[in-house]
Design an enzyme around this catalytic site. Structure first.
Site, PDB file in Angstrom:
ATOM      1  CB  CYS A 150      -0.945  -0.003   1.193  1.00 56.01           C
ATOM      2  SG  CYS A 150      -2.021  -1.428   1.211  1.00 56.01           S
ATOM      3  CG  HIS A 199      -3.203   3.343   2.104  1.00 59.00           C
ATOM      4  ND1 HIS A 199      -3.694   2.906   0.887  1.00 59.00           N
ATOM      5  CD2 HIS A 199      -3.285   2.279   2.946  1.00 59.00           C
ATOM      6  CE1 HIS A 199      -4.044   1.627   0.998  1.00 59.00           C
ATOM      7  NE2 HIS A 199      -3.809   1.229   2.237  1.00 59.00           N
ATOM      8  CG  ASN A 252      -6.687  -1.068   1.197  1.00 55.38           C
ATOM      9  OD1 ASN A 252      -5.977  -0.633   0.295  1.00 55.38           O
ATOM     10  ND2 ASN A 252      -6.200  -1.563   2.326  1.00 55.38           N
TER      11      ASN A 252
HETATM   12  O1  UT7 Z   1      -3.841  -1.245   3.589  1.00 58.00           O
HETATM   13  C1  UT7 Z   1      -3.077  -1.318   4.763  1.00 58.00           C
HETATM   14  C2  UT7 Z   1      -3.304  -2.542   5.456  1.00 58.00           C
HETATM   15  N1  UT7 Z   1      -4.625  -2.822   5.905  1.00 58.00           N
HETATM   16  C3  UT7 Z   1      -5.230  -2.147   6.883  1.00 58.00           C
HETATM   17  O2  UT7 Z   1      -4.793  -1.106   7.290  1.00 58.00           O
HETATM   18  C4  UT7 Z   1      -6.431  -2.789   7.525  1.00 58.00           C
HETATM   19  C5  UT7 Z   1      -6.283  -2.732   9.019  1.00 58.00           C
HETATM   20  N2  UT7 Z   1      -7.321  -3.396   9.761  1.00 58.00           N
HETATM   21  C6  UT7 Z   1      -8.646  -3.056   9.733  1.00 58.00           C
HETATM   22  O3  UT7 Z   1      -9.051  -2.200   8.977  1.00 58.00           O
HETATM   23  C7  UT7 Z   1      -9.564  -3.729  10.730  1.00 58.00           C
HETATM   24  O4  UT7 Z   1      -8.799  -4.464  11.637  1.00 58.00           O
HETATM   25  C8  UT7 Z   1     -10.645  -4.644  10.079  1.00 58.00           C
HETATM   26  C9  UT7 Z   1     -11.654  -3.798   9.341  1.00 58.00           C
HETATM   27  C10 UT7 Z   1      -9.981  -5.638   9.149  1.00 58.00           C
HETATM   28  C11 UT7 Z   1     -11.397  -5.407  11.162  1.00 58.00           C
HETATM   29  O5  UT7 Z   1     -11.955  -4.503  12.097  1.00 58.00           O
HETATM   30  P1  UT7 Z   1     -11.733  -4.741  13.670  1.00 58.00           P
HETATM   31  O6  UT7 Z   1     -12.414  -3.658  14.359  1.00 58.00           O
HETATM   32  O7  UT7 Z   1     -10.252  -4.894  13.877  1.00 58.00           O
HETATM   33  O8  UT7 Z   1     -12.534  -6.069  13.892  1.00 58.00           O
HETATM   34  P2  UT7 Z   1     -12.024  -7.428  14.547  1.00 58.00           P
HETATM   35  O9  UT7 Z   1     -11.197  -8.185  13.568  1.00 58.00           O
HETATM   36  O10 UT7 Z   1     -11.455  -7.152  15.896  1.00 58.00           O
HETATM   37  O11 UT7 Z   1     -13.399  -8.172  14.726  1.00 58.00           O
HETATM   38  C12 UT7 Z   1     -14.407  -7.664  15.624  1.00 58.00           C
HETATM   39  C13 UT7 Z   1     -15.568  -8.626  15.581  1.00 58.00           C
HETATM   40  C14 UT7 Z   1     -15.175 -10.083  15.752  1.00 58.00           C
HETATM   41  O12 UT7 Z   1     -16.186 -10.736  16.483  1.00 58.00           O
HETATM   42  P3  UT7 Z   1     -16.007 -11.028  18.056  1.00 58.00           P
HETATM   43  O13 UT7 Z   1     -14.755 -11.863  18.158  1.00 58.00           O
HETATM   44  O14 UT7 Z   1     -15.875  -9.696  18.688  1.00 58.00           O
HETATM   45  O15 UT7 Z   1     -17.259 -11.757  18.394  1.00 58.00           O
HETATM   46  C15 UT7 Z   1     -15.167 -10.614  14.332  1.00 58.00           C
HETATM   47  O16 UT7 Z   1     -15.414 -11.997  14.259  1.00 58.00           O
HETATM   48  O17 UT7 Z   1     -16.221  -8.536  14.304  1.00 58.00           O
HETATM   49  C16 UT7 Z   1     -16.300  -9.841  13.716  1.00 58.00           C
HETATM   50  N3  UT7 Z   1     -16.168  -9.696  12.278  1.00 58.00           N
HETATM   51  C17 UT7 Z   1     -17.203  -9.458  11.474  1.00 58.00           C
HETATM   52  N4  UT7 Z   1     -18.519  -9.313  11.702  1.00 58.00           N
HETATM   53  C18 UT7 Z   1     -19.312  -9.062  10.656  1.00 58.00           C
HETATM   54  C19 UT7 Z   1     -15.040  -9.729  11.542  1.00 58.00           C
HETATM   55  N5  UT7 Z   1     -15.323  -9.525  10.240  1.00 58.00           N
HETATM   56  C20 UT7 Z   1     -16.659  -9.344  10.165  1.00 58.00           C
HETATM   57  C21 UT7 Z   1     -17.564  -9.086   9.123  1.00 58.00           C
HETATM   58  N6  UT7 Z   1     -18.862  -8.950   9.393  1.00 58.00           N
HETATM   59  N7  UT7 Z   1     -17.138  -8.948   7.844  1.00 58.00           N
END
Ligand code: UT7
Length: 326
Positions: free
Chosen positions: A113, A253, A283
């Protein structure tokens, strides 16, 4: 003093749009979750047979038209991508041929990225040293080809796009002021595409177990991204004897609205000075910054002498920023 100035911008996104509702139909997810956690509403996806070089070509032609030059005038083509048409030869060579550019230098840069800023700084150095006069720098991705559409943790984040700039040698204060590149390879396993390369060559098992897709530890990436994006943007303005208050527009980004908001907060930069279009494109890795820059430029949001800062963070980890006087 000779500076590299952006004299043309261009971009292209494929026609097909995937909305959050499309994911709701087959994945355990909701539009509400996606918007709240990422800010993304839709993303563009390349058509079958439409490859990264095709996206590059359309963005490049727009940038070349705006600059008012001909493809034969270009001395160097640099493409930032992690989804080139082939592992090699470079997508830049395919673009050189399709564009009808002369037999100029052409190569790809792989910094995920952060790729566009890495590529830009590379071309700028060659212009400032007097080696070349004009460069075409492109950030382009067809991430839909390496995304697992059954993995709700990643598939809804990414889209396909290309953005391009023409850089030309010009006298004066306007142009690229400085670039700042960083990396920390100790994080290499948190974000990437483990196969296929020389470390992991194709086997039937990997194909069967779908081991060739992009993988990401989202949470871990998030934390480091916010810190480094703010730090590197600050480093860029301070290197030019300025402060965050001097920034007219930050073009970051576009990975996640929460990352953008947290970065702005850390920098104490008002939100109206942060360009955001992640809602419409998701992204698109190396393409996000030149796509946003072209959008802002064509919308008349960039005024002569504005101080712009571009900053990015991605796989590697890599992070980088550029400070420029528009
Ligand atoms: O381009 C540069 C590199 N990339 C980035 O910069 C991306 C960086 N990361 C992110 O943007 C975020 O970490 C994500 C958007 C990928 C995820 O968001 P988060 O707030 O970190 O969510 P999480 O992975 O901590 O998940 C929170 C909850 C989990 O459930 P529990 O364990 O709290 O019950 C996940 O299982 O959300 C759940 N979850 C979803 N729920 C509905 C994860 N993906 C989904 C989904 N729909 N698609």
């Amino acid at each position: 003093m000779i500076r590299a100035r952006i004299t043309g911008t261009g971009s292209y996104v494929p026609e097909k749009i995937l909305t959050n509702k499309d994911f709701e139909k087959y994945l355990d997810t909701t539009d509400e979750w996606i918007v709240a956690r990422t800010g993304i509403r839709e993303r563009h996806i390349a058509a079958e047979g439409e490859n990264t070089s095709d996206l590059c070509l359309k963005a490049a032609r727009n940038a070349i038209d705006m600059a008012g030059i001909k493809a034969e005038d270009i001395d160097l083509i640099v493409v930032a991508t992690i989804t080139g048409d082939y592992p090699w030869p470079a997508t830049a060579c395919i673009v050189q041929n399709k564009l009808g550019a002369k037999q100029c230098g052409a190569y790809d840069i792989s910094a995920a990225c952060s790729g566009f800023i890495y590529a830009l700084s590379n071309a700028v150095a060659q212009i400032e040293s007097g080696t070349i006069k004009r460069a075409l720098v492109i950030g382009a991705e067809t991430l839909s080809r390496i995304v697992d559409y059954n993995d709700r943790n990643t598939c809804l984040l990414f889209g396909d796009a290309a953005g391009a700039v023409v850089l030309e040698a010009r006298e004066g204060e306007r142009g690229i002021l400085s670039s700042h590149l960083h990396s920390d390879g100790s994080y290499f396993e948190l974000l990437g595409q483990p196969a296929f390369g020389t470390a992991v060559t194709p086997t039937e098992e990997i194909v069967r177990d779908r081991g060739y897709f992009l993988t990401m530890q989202g949470n871990e990436v998030f934390k480091v991204a916010v810190k480094m994006l703010a730090e590197v943007a600050q480093e860029a303005v301070e290197a030019n004897g300025m402060t965050v208050d001097d920034i007219d527009l930050l073009i970051p980004h576009q990975a996640n609205i929460r990352i953008l908001e947290a970065t702005a907060k850390r920098m104490k930069l008002p939100s109206e000075k942060v360009y955001i279009n992640v809602d419409r494109f998701g992204n698109t890795s190396a393409a996000t910054i030149p796509l946003a820059l072209d959008e802002a430029n064509r919308a008349g949001k960039l005024k002569e002498n504005d101080l712009l800062v571009l900053n990015a963070f991605g796989g590697g980890f890599t992070w980088a920023a550029t400070c420029l006087r528009w």
